[in-house]
Design a protein around this motif. Sequence first.
Motif, PDB file in Angstrom:
ATOM      1  N   ARG A  59       3.892 -17.502 -44.574  1.00 33.87           N
ATOM      2  CA  ARG A  59       3.106 -18.550 -43.887  1.00 33.87           C
ATOM      3  C   ARG A  59       2.484 -19.515 -44.878  1.00 33.87           C
ATOM      4  N   GLY A  60       1.941 -18.974 -45.961  1.00 34.20           N
ATOM      5  CA  GLY A  60       1.294 -19.830 -46.947  1.00 34.20           C
ATOM      6  C   GLY A  60       2.238 -20.365 -48.000  1.00 34.20           C
ATOM      7  N   GLY A  61       3.453 -19.807 -48.057  1.00 34.65           N
ATOM      8  CA  GLY A  61       4.411 -20.251 -49.060  1.00 34.65           C
ATOM      9  C   GLY A  61       4.002 -19.898 -50.472  1.00 34.65           C
ATOM     10  N   ASP A  62       3.186 -18.838 -50.610  1.00 33.41           N
ATOM     11  CA  ASP A  62       2.609 -18.524 -51.907  1.00 33.41           C
ATOM     12  C   ASP A  62       2.425 -17.017 -52.052  1.00 33.41           C
ATOM     13  N   ALA A  63       3.052 -16.434 -53.075  1.00 34.43           N
ATOM     14  CA  ALA A  63       2.962 -14.985 -53.287  1.00 34.43           C
ATOM     15  C   ALA A  63       1.532 -14.551 -53.579  1.00 34.43           C
ATOM     16  N   GLU A  64       0.853 -15.269 -54.467  1.00 31.06           N
ATOM     17  CA  GLU A  64      -0.513 -14.883 -54.827  1.00 31.06           C
ATOM     18  C   GLU A  64      -1.463 -14.999 -53.641  1.00 31.06           C
ATOM     19  N   ALA A  65      -1.400 -16.085 -52.909  1.00 29.08           N
ATOM     20  CA  ALA A  65      -2.301 -16.278 -51.766  1.00 29.08           C
ATOM     21  C   ALA A  65      -2.063 -15.199 -50.716  1.00 29.08           C
ATOM     22  N   GLY A  66      -0.803 -14.848 -50.486  1.00 24.87           N
ATOM     23  CA  GLY A  66      -0.501 -13.799 -49.519  1.00 24.87           C
ATOM     24  C   GLY A  66      -1.058 -12.462 -49.944  1.00 24.87           C
ATOM     25  N   LEU A  67      -0.856 -12.112 -51.222  1.00 27.04           N
ATOM     26  CA  LEU A  67      -1.375 -10.839 -51.730  1.00 27.04           C
ATOM     27  C   LEU A  67      -2.896 -10.821 -51.701  1.00 27.04           C
ATOM     28  N   MET A  92      -7.896   7.282 -48.811  1.00 26.33           N
ATOM     29  CA  MET A  92      -7.309   6.261 -47.938  1.00 26.33           C
ATOM     30  C   MET A  92      -5.961   5.827 -48.495  1.00 26.33           C
ATOM     31  N   PRO A  93      -5.036   5.453 -47.629  1.00 25.22           N
ATOM     32  CA  PRO A  93      -3.717   5.016 -48.097  1.00 25.22           C
ATOM     33  C   PRO A  93      -3.828   3.802 -49.017  1.00 25.22           C
ATOM     34  N   SER A  94      -2.950   3.765 -50.005  1.00 23.93           N
ATOM     35  CA  SER A  94      -2.894   2.621 -50.913  1.00 23.93           C
ATOM     36  C   SER A  94      -1.490   2.543 -51.505  1.00 23.93           C
ATOM     37  N   ALA A  95      -1.243   1.485 -52.259  1.00 21.78           N
ATOM     38  CA  ALA A  95       0.093   1.282 -52.815  1.00 21.78           C
ATOM     39  C   ALA A  95       0.040   0.324 -53.992  1.00 21.78           C
ATOM     40  N   ALA A  96       1.040   0.414 -54.845  1.00 17.59           N
ATOM     41  CA  ALA A  96       1.317  -0.617 -55.834  1.00 17.59           C
ATOM     42  C   ALA A  96       2.236  -1.620 -55.136  1.00 17.59           C
ATOM     43  N   VAL A  97       2.095  -2.912 -55.467  1.00 17.23           N
ATOM     44  CA  VAL A  97       2.742  -3.952 -54.662  1.00 17.23           C
ATOM     45  C   VAL A  97       3.390  -5.025 -55.532  1.00 17.23           C
ATOM     46  N   VAL A  98       4.531  -5.536 -55.062  1.00 18.27           N
ATOM     47  CA  VAL A  98       5.119  -6.770 -55.586  1.00 18.27           C
ATOM     48  C   VAL A  98       5.395  -7.667 -54.382  1.00 18.27           C
ATOM     49  N   VAL A  99       4.977  -8.920 -54.486  1.00 18.86           N
ATOM     50  CA  VAL A  99       5.283  -9.926 -53.469  1.00 18.86           C
ATOM     51  C   VAL A  99       6.038 -11.051 -54.168  1.00 18.86           C
ATOM     52  N   ALA A 100       7.173 -11.433 -53.614  1.00 18.70           N
ATOM     53  CA  ALA A 100       7.981 -12.520 -54.168  1.00 18.70           C
ATOM     54  C   ALA A 100       8.180 -13.585 -53.101  1.00 18.70           C
ATOM     55  N   GLN A 132      12.519 -24.805 -55.449  1.00 12.37           N
ATOM     56  CA  GLN A 132      11.369 -24.521 -56.311  1.00 12.37           C
ATOM     57  C   GLN A 132      11.541 -23.176 -57.001  1.00 12.37           C
ATOM     58  N   THR A 133      10.655 -22.896 -57.940  1.00 13.95           N
ATOM     59  CA  THR A 133      10.736 -21.646 -58.679  1.00 13.95           C
ATOM     60  C   THR A 133      10.302 -20.470 -57.822  1.00 13.95           C
ATOM     61  N   LEU A 134      10.842 -19.315 -58.155  1.00 14.13           N
ATOM     62  CA  LEU A 134      10.431 -18.053 -57.544  1.00 14.13           C
ATOM     63  C   LEU A 134       9.035 -17.733 -58.048  1.00 14.13           C
ATOM     64  N   THR A 135       8.145 -17.303 -57.167  1.00 11.21           N
ATOM     65  CA  THR A 135       6.828 -16.865 -57.612  1.00 11.21           C
ATOM     66  C   THR A 135       6.641 -15.403 -57.243  1.00 11.21           C
ATOM     67  N   LEU A 136       5.925 -14.678 -58.104  1.00 13.67           N
ATOM     68  CA  LEU A 136       5.634 -13.267 -57.907  1.00 13.67           C
ATOM     69  C   LEU A 136       4.140 -13.032 -58.054  1.00 13.67           C
ATOM     70  N   ALA A 137       3.650 -12.091 -57.290  1.00 10.81           N
ATOM     71  CA  ALA A 137       2.297 -11.576 -57.480  1.00 10.81           C
ATOM     72  C   ALA A 137       2.407 -10.071 -57.330  1.00 10.81           C
ATOM     73  N   TRP A 138       1.694  -9.328 -58.167  1.00  8.84           N
ATOM     74  CA  TRP A 138       1.806  -7.882 -58.084  1.00  8.84           C
ATOM     75  C   TRP A 138       0.505  -7.213 -58.474  1.00  8.84           C
ATOM     76  N   CYS A 139       0.405  -5.979 -58.053  1.00 13.51           N
ATOM     77  CA  CYS A 139      -0.776  -5.173 -58.315  1.00 13.51           C
ATOM     78  C   CYS A 139      -0.317  -3.737 -58.524  1.00 13.51           C
TER      79      CYS A 139
END
Length: 138
Positions: A55-63, A85-93, A99-106
């Motif tokens: 929706r936002g077109g942005d990996a960082e904003a979504g994460l 509580m449930p948790s996870a390590a994440v990658v969003v692309a 345009q360039t591929l963008t990634l955000a991860w935790c």
Amino acid sequence: MQNIGGRSAQCDATAVRSSRDGVRAFAFLDGIGSSTEAREWTRRAAVQLATAAARGGDAEAGLRAVYNRYAADPDRQDPYLRRYMPSAAVVVAVTRPGQTLTLAWCGDSRAYLLERAIVRRLTEDHNCRRVVAVMSSR
């Protein structure tokens, strides 16, 4: 993601969402735990992450948006309760036409770029949150 080893439940999840303007978002979660609750949580979180990023077109904003919603839960503020509580390590692309591929991860999830038979790791393990834009040689 498919090899669950000795776990009783597959707690990793993926989701893909697209927007009308050609943005495509991919979310990959490495779920922590081995319970039905953790499995269901990672599946929901993957959809939420991919949807927010598309929706936002942005990996960082979504994460950040989804992370902040979970972090605002009062139970996650309690040092005792949050350990269970449930948790996870994440990658969003996120890809956008032209345009360039963008990634955000935790966390310790990894993302790799395979281009012209060369594999390049794009992420670093065990971080709080990071973002990178990837220039393709195409």
